[in-house]
Motif scaffolding. Structure first.
Motif, PDB file in Angstrom:
ATOM      1  N   LEU A 179     -22.314 -45.245  47.310  1.00 26.76           N
ATOM      2  CA  LEU A 179     -22.017 -43.670  47.132  1.00 26.76           C
ATOM      3  C   LEU A 179     -22.994 -42.780  47.048  1.00 26.76           C
ATOM      4  N   VAL A 180     -23.426 -43.429  45.098  1.00 24.25           N
ATOM      5  CA  VAL A 180     -24.628 -42.469  44.765  1.00 24.25           C
ATOM      6  C   VAL A 180     -26.266 -42.651  45.712  1.00 24.25           C
ATOM      7  N   ASP A 181     -26.843 -43.574  46.464  1.00 25.67           N
ATOM      8  CA  ASP A 181     -27.268 -43.827  47.013  1.00 25.67           C
ATOM      9  C   ASP A 181     -27.343 -42.765  47.959  1.00 25.67           C
ATOM     10  N   PHE A 182     -26.251 -42.998  49.107  1.00 22.78           N
ATOM     11  CA  PHE A 182     -25.462 -42.704  50.314  1.00 22.78           C
ATOM     12  C   PHE A 182     -25.775 -40.827  49.656  1.00 22.78           C
ATOM     13  N   ASP A 183     -25.243 -40.614  48.725  1.00 29.00           N
ATOM     14  CA  ASP A 183     -25.186 -39.161  48.656  1.00 29.00           C
ATOM     15  C   ASP A 183     -26.832 -38.753  48.310  1.00 29.00           C
ATOM     16  N   PHE A 184     -27.547 -39.483  47.179  1.00 29.52           N
ATOM     17  CA  PHE A 184     -28.865 -38.871  47.871  1.00 29.52           C
ATOM     18  C   PHE A 184     -29.842 -38.691  48.910  1.00 29.52           C
ATOM     19  N   LEU A 185     -29.649 -39.674  49.787  1.00 27.54           N
ATOM     20  CA  LEU A 185     -30.269 -39.797  51.358  1.00 27.54           C
ATOM     21  C   LEU A 185     -29.593 -38.461  51.938  1.00 27.54           C
ATOM     22  N   LEU A 186     -28.124 -37.698  51.446  1.00 24.91           N
ATOM     23  CA  LEU A 186     -28.280 -36.686  52.294  1.00 24.91           C
ATOM     24  C   LEU A 186     -28.452 -35.635  52.086  1.00 24.91           C
ATOM     25  N   GLN A 187     -28.553 -35.380  50.621  1.00 22.39           N
ATOM     26  CA  GLN A 187     -29.630 -34.645  49.969  1.00 22.39           C
ATOM     27  C   GLN A 187     -30.527 -34.023  50.222  1.00 22.39           C
ATOM     28  N   THR A 188     -31.944 -35.446  50.709  1.00 20.31           N
ATOM     29  CA  THR A 188     -33.168 -35.700  51.124  1.00 20.31           C
ATOM     30  C   THR A 188     -33.342 -34.962  52.294  1.00 20.31           C
ATOM     31  N   LEU A 189     -32.235 -35.624  53.032  1.00 19.46           N
ATOM     32  CA  LEU A 189     -32.381 -35.060  54.974  1.00 19.46           C
ATOM     33  C   LEU A 189     -31.876 -33.507  54.616  1.00 19.46           C
ATOM     34  N   TYR A 190     -30.940 -33.246  53.842  1.00 26.79           N
ATOM     35  CA  TYR A 190     -30.129 -31.942  53.685  1.00 26.79           C
ATOM     36  C   TYR A 190     -31.612 -30.791  53.691  1.00 26.79           C
ATOM     37  N   THR A 191     -32.776 -31.454  52.599  1.00 31.06           N
ATOM     38  CA  THR A 191     -33.630 -30.229  52.134  1.00 31.06           C
ATOM     39  C   THR A 191     -34.219 -29.867  53.251  1.00 31.06           C
ATOM     40  N   LYS A 192     -34.605 -31.295  53.486  1.00 40.45           N
ATOM     41  CA  LYS A 192     -35.539 -31.520  54.759  1.00 40.45           C
ATOM     42  C   LYS A 192     -35.688 -30.636  55.733  1.00 40.45           C
ATOM     43  N   LEU A 193     -34.531 -30.480  56.375  1.00 44.66           N
ATOM     44  CA  LEU A 193     -34.113 -30.701  57.611  1.00 44.66           C
ATOM     45  C   LEU A 193     -33.894 -28.500  57.131  1.00 44.66           C
ATOM     46  N   LEU A 194     -33.273 -28.112  56.476  1.00 41.89           N
ATOM     47  CA  LEU A 194     -32.919 -26.471  56.431  1.00 41.89           C
ATOM     48  C   LEU A 194     -33.754 -26.038  54.623  1.00 41.89           C
ATOM     49  N   PRO A 195     -34.019 -24.233  55.137  1.00 40.08           N
ATOM     50  CA  PRO A 195     -35.150 -23.901  54.304  1.00 40.08           C
ATOM     51  C   PRO A 195     -33.756 -23.922  53.506  1.00 40.08           C
ATOM     52  N   GLU A 196     -34.857 -23.489  51.586  1.00 35.51           N
ATOM     53  CA  GLU A 196     -33.774 -22.768  50.663  1.00 35.51           C
ATOM     54  C   GLU A 196     -32.853 -21.756  51.423  1.00 35.51           C
ATOM     55  N   SER A 197     -33.727 -20.922  51.596  1.00 29.14           N
ATOM     56  CA  SER A 197     -32.906 -19.441  52.042  1.00 29.14           C
ATOM     57  C   SER A 197     -31.233 -19.616  52.755  1.00 29.14           C
ATOM     58  N   LEU A 198     -31.630 -20.666  54.007  1.00 30.57           N
ATOM     59  CA  LEU A 198     -30.705 -20.636  54.796  1.00 30.57           C
ATOM     60  C   LEU A 198     -29.375 -22.041  53.439  1.00 30.57           C
ATOM     61  N   ARG A 199     -29.988 -22.766  53.625  1.00 28.90           N
ATOM     62  CA  ARG A 199     -29.165 -23.438  52.738  1.00 28.90           C
ATOM     63  C   ARG A 199     -28.327 -22.620  51.320  1.00 28.90           C
ATOM     64  N   TRP A 200     -28.596 -21.828  50.701  1.00 30.71           N
ATOM     65  CA  TRP A 200     -28.237 -20.659  49.660  1.00 30.71           C
ATOM     66  C   TRP A 200     -27.057 -19.989  50.447  1.00 30.71           C
ATOM     67  N   ASN A 201     -27.697 -19.521  51.077  1.00 31.62           N
ATOM     68  CA  ASN A 201     -26.990 -18.478  51.996  1.00 31.62           C
ATOM     69  C   ASN A 201     -25.614 -19.546  52.490  1.00 31.62           C
ATOM     70  N   LEU A 202     -25.427 -20.584  53.479  1.00 34.51           N
ATOM     71  CA  LEU A 202     -24.688 -21.952  53.587  1.00 34.51           C
ATOM     72  C   LEU A 202     -24.115 -22.048  52.956  1.00 34.51           C
ATOM     73  N   GLY A 203     -24.233 -22.421  51.868  1.00 30.78           N
ATOM     74  CA  GLY A 203     -23.348 -22.979  50.425  1.00 30.78           C
ATOM     75  C   GLY A 203     -22.709 -22.035  50.107  1.00 30.78           C
ATOM     76  N   GLU A 204     -22.904 -20.447  49.552  1.00 31.05           N
ATOM     77  CA  GLU A 204     -22.903 -19.226  49.102  1.00 31.05           C
ATOM     78  C   GLU A 204     -21.992 -19.264  49.968  1.00 31.05           C
ATOM     79  N   ASN A 205     -21.277 -19.283  51.407  1.00 33.92           N
ATOM     80  CA  ASN A 205     -20.701 -18.222  51.962  1.00 33.92           C
ATOM     81  C   ASN A 205     -19.027 -19.089  51.766  1.00 33.92           C
ATOM     82  N   LEU A 206     -19.516 -20.610  51.909  1.00 32.41           N
ATOM     83  CA  LEU A 206     -19.030 -21.780  51.945  1.00 32.41           C
ATOM     84  C   LEU A 206     -17.528 -21.640  50.671  1.00 32.41           C
TER      85      LEU A 206
END
Length: 332
Positions: free
Chosen positions: A14-41
Motif C-alpha cells: 500500500l505504501v509503495d502504491f501510494d508513492f507511485l500514485l503520488q509520483t504520477l499525479y505530480t508529473k501529470l498535473l501542474p501544482e496550481s491545478l492540483r492545489w485547486n482540485l484538492g482544495e475544492n474537493l
C-alpha cells in the motif's frame, strides 16, 4: 514504549502504491491545478459534513484577534468547549463535537494561528497566550461554567486553563494531550525534535506520508487529490508551524532543558483539582501511551481510558467511542 511497539506495521504494498500514485499525479498535473482540485474537493467535503451535523459557523472578536468557530446543540444545554490540536482546525474535532451535541451546547474554535482564525505574526504563541485567548473566547461566548475538552495541543491548553480558572471548568477531558515532556521514553515527538526532526515541518511528500502514518490508524482513507493538497498546504506552512512550535516549547535543545520543562509541567498537572478524564489511543505515534498513564497518575482526581485501534486522531477516527467514554465520565 518504542514507536515500533505501538504502531501496527504498514502494508508495504500500500505504501509503495501510494508513492507511485503520488509520483504520477505530480508529473501529470501542474501544482496550481492540483492545489485547486484538492482544495475544492476538501472544502466540499467539509461543507457537506458541517451541514450534515448541523454545525453553525460563527466569528468572535477578542479585542486583539478574530476567532472563527463552529457551534452545535441548543444554547440552553450544558456548555462544552472543545479545543483542537496543533496544525489542525475546528473541523478536526467535528465528528466528536456532533456526537456530544445532543447532550451539550458545544463550541469548537479555531485556535489563533490555525484554521480560519487570525494569524498575527508578531505574537509569541506560548501556552499562556493561548490560555488568555481561550479565556476571552469563553467570556465572549458567555461560557461561565463549562466542560473543557482538548485534543493534543488543545489538551495542553485545556490543562493550563483548568489551573487558571478552576471555578469555571466543571470537568476536564484530555485526549492524547500534549503537556508532559518525557525523557528516555522511546520514540515520541519530543525526542524526534531533539534529534533534529519535527514531523510538522513537512518538506517532501515522504515527510507528509510519515506524518500521516503517525497520526492516523488508517492513513490510506484520504483520496489522492485531497492528500496531495494537504501535503502542499503543510509544506507551505512549514516555517509558520516552526515558529509556533518554538514559541510553545521554548528551549528543548538538551536533556537538561527538557528535564526542567518536565518538572514545570508536572507541577502544573499536580495542581489540577478538576475531575479529569484522560483518553489515549493505543496506536498513538506522537505521544506513547505511557504519557497518558503518566498524566493519569499525576492528576489527583482522574480516570484513564484507552481506545483500542485508535492513533493520535481519535476525535476524527473514533468519535463515537470517544463520545461514549466522555458521556459516561460526565454522567458519573
Amino acid at each position: 514504549m518504542a514507536l515500533a511497539q505501538t504502531l501496527p506495521s504498514p502494508d508495504s504494498a500500500l505504501v509503495d502504491f501510494d508513492f507511485l500514485l503520488q509520483t504520477l499525479y505530480t508529473k501529470l498535473l501542474p501544482e496550481s491545478l492540483r492545489w485547486n482540485l484538492g482544495e475544492n474537493l476538501y472544502n466540499t467535503y467539509i461543507g457537506v459534513r458541517r451541514k450534515a451535523t448541523g454545525a453553525r459557523l460563527g466569528s468572535a472578536f477578542l479585542g486583539d484577534i478574530t476567532v472563527k468557530y463552529l457551534e452545535w446543540g441548543r444554547p440552553q444545554l450544558p456548555k462544552l468547549l472543545l479545543l483542537h490540536g496543533f496544525a489542525d482546525s475546528k473541523d478536526g474535532v467535528l465528528p466528536y463535537a456532533h456526537a456530544l451535541s445532543k447532550r451539550f451546547h458545544v463550541i469548537a474554535p479555531d485556535l489563533p494561528g490555525f484554521g480560519d482564525s487570525e494569524k498575527p505574526a508578531r505574537v509569541t504563541y506560548s501556552l499562556d497566550q493561548f490560555e488568555t485567548w481561550v479565556t476571552r473566547f469563553a467570556d465572549k461566548m458567555h461560557f461561565d461554567r463549562f466542560v473543557l475538552a482538548g485534543h493534543s495541543l488543545g489538551g495542553a491548553i485545556a490543562a493550563e486553563l483548568s489551573g487558571k480558572i478552576p471555578g469555571r471548568v466543571q470537568r476536564l477531558i484530555l485526549i492524547s494531550a500534549a503537556g508532559l515532556v518525557p525523557t528516555n521514553d522511546g520514540d515520541n515527538i519530543y525526542e524526534r525534535i531533539l534529534n533534529g526532526h519535527n514531523p510538522f515541518e513537512v518538506s517532501s511528500y515522504e515527510d507528509f506520508r510519515d506524518f500521516f502514518n503517525l497520526i492516523f490508524s488508517d492513513p490510506h482513507k484520504a483520496p489522492l487529490p485531497v492528500k496531495n493538497y494537504l501535503y502542499m498546504k503543510f509544506a507551505a506552512n512549514r516555517k509558520w508551524y516552526h515558529k509556533i512550535f518554538l514559541d510553545m516549547m521554548g528551549d528543548i535543545s538538551s536533556e537538561e532543558y527538557i528535564e526542567m520543562r518536565k518538572q514545570e509541567q508536572i507541577k502544573k498537572f499536580e495542581a489540577i483539582r478538576t475531575p479529569t478524564l484522560v483518553v489515549w489511543g493505543n496506536y498513538d505515534g506522537f505521544f506513547p501511551e505511557s504519557i497518558g498513564s503518566w498524566m493519569h497518575r499525576t492528576i489527583r482526581d482522574s480516570r484513564y481510558a484507552l481506545i483500542d485501534g485508535a492513533a493520535h486522531m481519535a476525535p476524527m477516527e473514533q468519535s463515537e467511542k470517544l463520545a461514549k467514554l466522555t458521556l459516561s465520565f460526565l454522567n458519573s
